[in-house]
Design an enzyme around this catalytic site. Structure first.
Site, mmCIF file in Angstrom:
data_model
loop_
_atom_site.group_PDB
_atom_site.id
_atom_site.type_symbol
_atom_site.label_atom_id
_atom_site.label_comp_id
_atom_site.label_asym_id
_atom_site.label_seq_id
_atom_site.Cartn_x
_atom_site.Cartn_y
_atom_site.Cartn_z
ATOM 1 N N HIS A 62 -38.091 44.516 -35.190
ATOM 2 C CA HIS A 62 -38.057 44.652 -33.720
ATOM 3 C C HIS A 62 -39.207 45.531 -33.242
ATOM 4 O O HIS A 62 -39.099 46.756 -33.243
ATOM 5 C CB HIS A 62 -36.716 45.249 -33.288
ATOM 6 C CG HIS A 62 -36.494 45.211 -31.812
ATOM 7 N ND1 HIS A 62 -35.259 45.016 -31.246
ATOM 8 C CD2 HIS A 62 -37.356 45.340 -30.763
ATOM 9 C CE1 HIS A 62 -35.365 45.029 -29.925
ATOM 10 N NE2 HIS A 62 -36.635 45.238 -29.611
ATOM 11 N N ASP A 306 -37.946 49.242 -32.670
ATOM 12 C CA ASP A 306 -38.174 48.937 -31.246
ATOM 13 C C ASP A 306 -39.434 49.658 -30.756
ATOM 14 O O ASP A 306 -39.463 50.176 -29.636
ATOM 15 C CB ASP A 306 -36.957 49.295 -30.393
ATOM 16 C CG ASP A 306 -37.011 48.681 -28.991
ATOM 17 O OD1 ASP A 306 -37.923 47.860 -28.723
ATOM 18 O OD2 ASP A 306 -36.155 49.034 -28.167
ATOM 19 N N HIS A 310 -46.225 52.244 -24.259
ATOM 20 C CA HIS A 310 -46.617 52.140 -22.845
ATOM 21 C C HIS A 310 -47.736 53.147 -22.641
ATOM 22 O O HIS A 310 -47.571 54.328 -22.952
ATOM 23 C CB HIS A 310 -45.439 52.494 -21.924
ATOM 24 C CG HIS A 310 -44.301 51.521 -21.988
ATOM 25 N ND1 HIS A 310 -44.367 50.257 -21.471
ATOM 26 C CD2 HIS A 310 -43.055 51.634 -22.543
ATOM 27 C CE1 HIS A 310 -43.215 49.627 -21.666
ATOM 28 N NE2 HIS A 310 -42.403 50.433 -22.334
HETATM 29 O O1 DOR Z 1 -36.954 50.513 -24.477
HETATM 30 C C1 DOR Z 1 -37.234 49.333 -24.463
HETATM 31 N N1 DOR Z 1 -38.509 48.904 -24.393
HETATM 32 N N2 DOR Z 1 -36.250 48.442 -24.513
HETATM 33 C C2 DOR Z 1 -36.460 47.135 -24.354
HETATM 34 O O2 DOR Z 1 -35.533 46.392 -24.385
HETATM 35 C C3 DOR Z 1 -37.826 46.619 -24.078
HETATM 36 C C4 DOR Z 1 -38.850 47.535 -24.571
HETATM 37 C C5 DOR Z 1 -40.224 47.259 -24.035
HETATM 38 O O3 DOR Z 1 -40.674 46.116 -24.060
HETATM 39 O O4 DOR Z 1 -40.894 48.223 -23.608
HETATM 40 ZN ZN ZN Z 2 -34.475 45.389 -26.211
#
Ligand code: DOR
Ligand code: ZN
Length: 425
Positions: A62, A306, A310
């Site tokens: 992920h 995850d 950003h």
């Molecule tokens: O924290 C998250 N960031 N959760 C998500 O479901 C998407 C992800 C993102 O794409 O930044």
């Molecule tokens: Zn997610």
């Protein structure tokens, strides 16, 4: 040829735990033998792994690599260099790029970029619905032919039960897992953290744990109805874990992953600092305890990061305006050692399983150390003392809540297809 000698080889597939040498020939493993039994290959390289653990290559199912479309936050090149530093030899990238990976052309673009620029293997995940908009089912068969390994509308849930059922029916016939970002969006609307005493104290809008658990419950029922393979992404709530446990007891093909941040931090750690903002949000203390129990008892199948970069211009804003997501690759193993192994909660073997055979099983593939298998290895220390400095990261983003944290244990070398793609100095 590359000889890795004197390491403690841990292989969950064969339950091996011993001092072995491993000889790599090109892209494959050619031989394993007790330490000292394999002669250094003439003209080949030797890596002395004395004092280190040698494991099958870690697999992160992920991740967000942001290419195409958001290259100022991450690229396939920068993201996979960060993955290699984290000890990962393969990553599955979520389809919420721009454009969304909802057709074979985008899938092929990602694989072409990966071939040209990636440090580790990149296995794309295709969108479940067109544009991940939750209206029409995506061209899943075409994407499977192009190389996707699963489908997901991650970033959000598959919008409706009806569409989820249709996606599951389709994926069952194609033998692809459906990965769900479990969230009832009506319960979560407007929320920026977990609902509870802390959200009230901070004056931030919270989503209840049930926002996740009711979606997991819906999907478990639909997995039973369709016979599909269902995988719950970034599971954060005790109630959701109970749903997964129930599904497993019923013999359904339901799996789940937990992130390092959810087994390390809780909602009380949120302090108007956007580096602690992700979705699902940091949960309550009792949820974290339940996740730790699930990681130990086998209910949790995989650790996944995850990794959600950003760029600072987007993330360094007020908490409620910042996007959800944090970096994950380079602190994942160290956090797992810190929270799971050094505390005595999990054996080292079980932790390795959560990074290797566990996620592989979710995808329906094998991970093992044996002659003929791909030469993908993760070599790590359980004791190496270091401090994470996010500014040293090859990632294009800096959004980690763990910047400045001191750890015991780290990835020391990452080998993909017989090539050393990362070596800790
Ligand atoms: O924290 C998250 N960031 N959760 C998500 O479901 C998407 C992800 C993102 O794409 O930044
Ligand atoms: Zn997610």
């Amino acid at each position: 040829m590359l000889l890795i000698k004197n390491g403690r080889v841990l292989d969950p597939a064969s339950k091996t735990d011993g001092a072995l040498d491993i000889l790599l020939d090109g892209e494959r493993i050619s031989q394993l033998a007790p330490a000292g039994k394999i002669a250094a290959p003439p003209g080949g390289e030797v890596l002395d792994a004395a004092g280190l653990v040698v494991a099958p290559g870690f697999l992160d199912i992920h991740v967000h690599l942001r290419e195409p479309g958001q290259e100022s936050s991450e690229t396939i090149e920068s993201g996979t260099r960060s993955a290699a530093r984290g000890g990962f030899t393969a990553v599955c990238c979520m389809p919420n790029t721009r454009p969304v990976n909802d057709n074979a052309a985008v899938t092929r673009f990602i694989l072409d970029r990966a071939k040209a620029a990636a440090s580790v293997r990149v296995w794309p995940i295709g969108a479940a619905s067109v544009g991940s908009k939750g209206e029409a089912i995506a061209e899943i068969a075409g994407m499977k032919e192009a190389g996707i390994v699963a489908v997901s509308d991650d970033g959000k849930p598959i919008a409706t039960g009806k569409l989820t059922r249709q996606v599951m029916d389709y994926c069952r016939s194609l033998d692809l897992p459906v990965i769900e970002h479990a969230e009832d969006v009506s319960l979560a609307a407007g929320a920026v953290m977990r609902e509870g005493v802390t959200s009230t104290r901070l004056g931030l809008s919270g989503m209840p744990a049930a926002a996740e658990a009711v979606c997991v419950a819906r999907d478990v029922q639909l997995a039973e109805l369709t016979g599909a393979r269902l995988h719950i992404a970034h599971l954060s709530a005790k109630a959701s874990l109970e749903q997964v446990r129930w599904a497993k007891q019923r013999g359904l093909q339901v799996t789940c992953e937990v992130t390092p941040h959810h087994f390390t931090l809780i909602d009380e750690d949120v302090q108007y600092d956007s580096r602690f903002k992700m979705n699902p949000p940091l949960a309550a203390r009792e949820d974290r305890e339940a996740l730790l129990a699930g990681l130990a008892d086998g209910t949790v199948d995989a650790i996944a990061t995850d990794h959600a970069p950003h760029e600072p211009a987007l993330k360094d804003v007020e908490f409620d305006k910042a996007p959800f997501g944090i970096l994950g690759f380079e602190t994942a193993l160290a956090l797992a050692l810190e929270q799971l192994v050094h505390t005595g909660r999990l054996s080292l073997m079980r932790m390795v399983e959560l990074f290797t055979t566990g996620p592989a099983r979710v995808l329906g593939i094998q991970r093992k150390l044996a002659p003929g298998e791909p030469a993908d290895l993760t070599i790590f220390s359980t004791g190496h003392a270091w401090t994470y400095n996010v500014n040293d990261s090859p990632s294009k983003s800096r959004n980690s809540p763990f910047d400045g944290r001191t750890f015991k244990g780290a990835p020391m070398a990452t080998i993909v297809a017989g090539r050393l793609v990362y070596r800790r100095k």
